[in-house]
Design a protein around this motif. Structure first.
Motif, PDB file in Angstrom:
ATOM      1  N   HIS A 102       0.835  -1.206   0.000  1.00 40.16           N
ATOM      2  CA  HIS A 102       0.000   0.000   0.000  1.00 40.16           C
ATOM      3  C   HIS A 102       0.868   1.254   0.000  1.00 40.16           C
ATOM      4  CE1 HIS A 102      -3.957   1.816   1.817  1.00 40.16           C
ATOM      5  NE2 HIS A 102      -3.612   2.383   0.679  1.00 40.16           N
ATOM      6  N   HIS A 125      -3.261   9.602   1.338  1.00 37.43           N
ATOM      7  CA  HIS A 125      -2.393   8.612   1.967  1.00 37.43           C
ATOM      8  C   HIS A 125      -1.417   9.256   2.944  1.00 37.43           C
ATOM      9  CE1 HIS A 125      -4.110   6.209  -1.270  1.00 37.43           C
ATOM     10  NE2 HIS A 125      -3.868   5.170  -0.483  1.00 37.43           N
ATOM     11  N   HIS A 159      -7.464  -2.379  -2.077  1.00 34.91           N
ATOM     12  CA  HIS A 159      -6.019  -2.579  -1.844  1.00 34.91           C
ATOM     13  C   HIS A 159      -5.646  -2.326  -0.382  1.00 34.91           C
ATOM     14  CE1 HIS A 159      -5.278   1.893  -3.177  1.00 34.91           C
ATOM     15  NE2 HIS A 159      -5.188   1.840  -1.877  1.00 34.91           N
ATOM     16  N   ASP A 187      -9.186   4.532   4.309  1.00 35.63           N
ATOM     17  CA  ASP A 187      -9.109   4.140   2.913  1.00 35.63           C
ATOM     18  C   ASP A 187      -9.984   2.896   2.721  1.00 35.63           C
ATOM     19  OD1 ASP A 187      -8.320   3.300   0.382  1.00 35.63           O
ATOM     20  OD2 ASP A 187      -6.178   3.620   0.761  1.00 35.63           O
ATOM     21  N   TRP A 205     -13.043   6.771  -0.001  1.00 39.14           N
ATOM     22  CA  TRP A 205     -12.578   7.111   1.346  1.00 39.14           C
ATOM     23  C   TRP A 205     -13.750   7.517   2.217  1.00 39.14           C
ATOM     24  CZ3 TRP A 205      -7.436   7.453   3.243  1.00 39.14           C
ATOM     25  CH2 TRP A 205      -6.461   7.096   2.308  1.00 39.14           C
TER      26      TRP A 205
HETATM   27 MN    MN Z   1      -4.904   3.394  -0.703  1.00 36.70          MN
END
Ligand code: MN
Length: 252
Positions: free
Chosen positions: A71, A126, A212, A208, A174
């Motif tokens: 990630h 992120h 993934h 998130d 998100w």
């Molecule tokens: Mn992500």
């Protein structure tokens, strides 16, 4: 923004640089000559991949080390590399605060607007995400707890509403708690890498919900991931972000 040394940047790049730098490796162990390798995840340029502030296994068992590694290094690294590519033709991107670019996407050239929205949004999201997690994150207290009680009905209600919004975000996206300069909190979900920063808002915390972020451990069980994630939230850092939001100094 924390800058990152070249050594750290390349540590995760399939051992490529480390292999060539180690004098003791024998020819038999050396990989066969390969065609030119793809550029490392975080290409040169003004955008930097911030290092994780803890080890990749620090959030286990709730988030496993392999997920964190891929990630951070690959997904976030790709957003950073893509931004550095955009900055080659649009150098103003590297000279403008990230939150300013995101709040003014309309001013960008047509050819890069969507790419910047996705990749710079990803970079901002992120960067926040790594920062607001950590082992032994404690519990909310003080002003941020008072705001949670006042605006979101208390911690348990906040978690439930946040998890519902995250589970209900169709596809990738998100879920955030946003904060105004007056300290008022609200829950908001977005698709893709869209961020409240695009609307001039500030993010207190966010999770998130792209697959993934959880697929290796949780497969399709997003609700389980959302519930477990609260175990790795760093409330001390979130308290600092709340104070910064009220002081007008919170950026990403
Ligand atoms: Mn992500």
């Amino acid at each position: 923004m924390i800058s990152l040394s070249r050594r750290h940047l390349f540590t995760g790049a399939a051992g490529l640089v480390a292999t060539t730098a180690l004098p003791r490796i024998t020819l038999a162990q050396a990989p066969a000559p390969a065609p030119a390798a793809p550029a490392p995840a975080a290409a040169e340029g003004p955008f930097k991949l911030p290092p994780l502030p803890y080890a990749t296994n620090a959030l286990e068992p709730h988030i496993d080390a392999r997920t964190m590694e891929i990630h951070h290094d690959k997904h976030h690294g790709a957003y950073v590399a893509n931004m550095n590519n955009f900055a080659k033709t649009a150098p103003q991107l590297g000279q403008t605060p990230v939150e300013t670019i995101l709040a003014n996407l309309v001013n960008l050239p047509d050819g890069i607007r969507v790419g910047v929205r996705n990749n710079l949004g990803g970079h901002a999201n992120h960067t926040m995400f790594w920062e607001i997690m950590g082992p032994n994150g404690g519990q909310p207290e003080g002003e941020v707890l008072a705001a949670i009680d006042r605006d979101l009905g208390g911690l348990e209600k906040m978690k439930a509403a946040f998890n519902t919004a995250g589970a209900g975000q169709f596809g990738s996206g998100w879920v955030f708690v946003t904060v105004t300069k007056d300290g008022k909190l609200a829950i908001e979900a977005t698709p893709n890498q869209d961020t409240p920063l695009m609307y001039g808002k500030r993010v207190l915390l966010g999770n998130d919900v792209w697959e993934h972020a959880y697929y290796l451990n949780y497969q399709n069980r997003r609700a389980d991931y959302l519930k477990a994630w609260w175990n790795v939230v760093n409330w001390q850092k979130i308290g600092e972000r709340y104070a910064a939001a009220k002081a007008g100094t919170l950026t990403l």
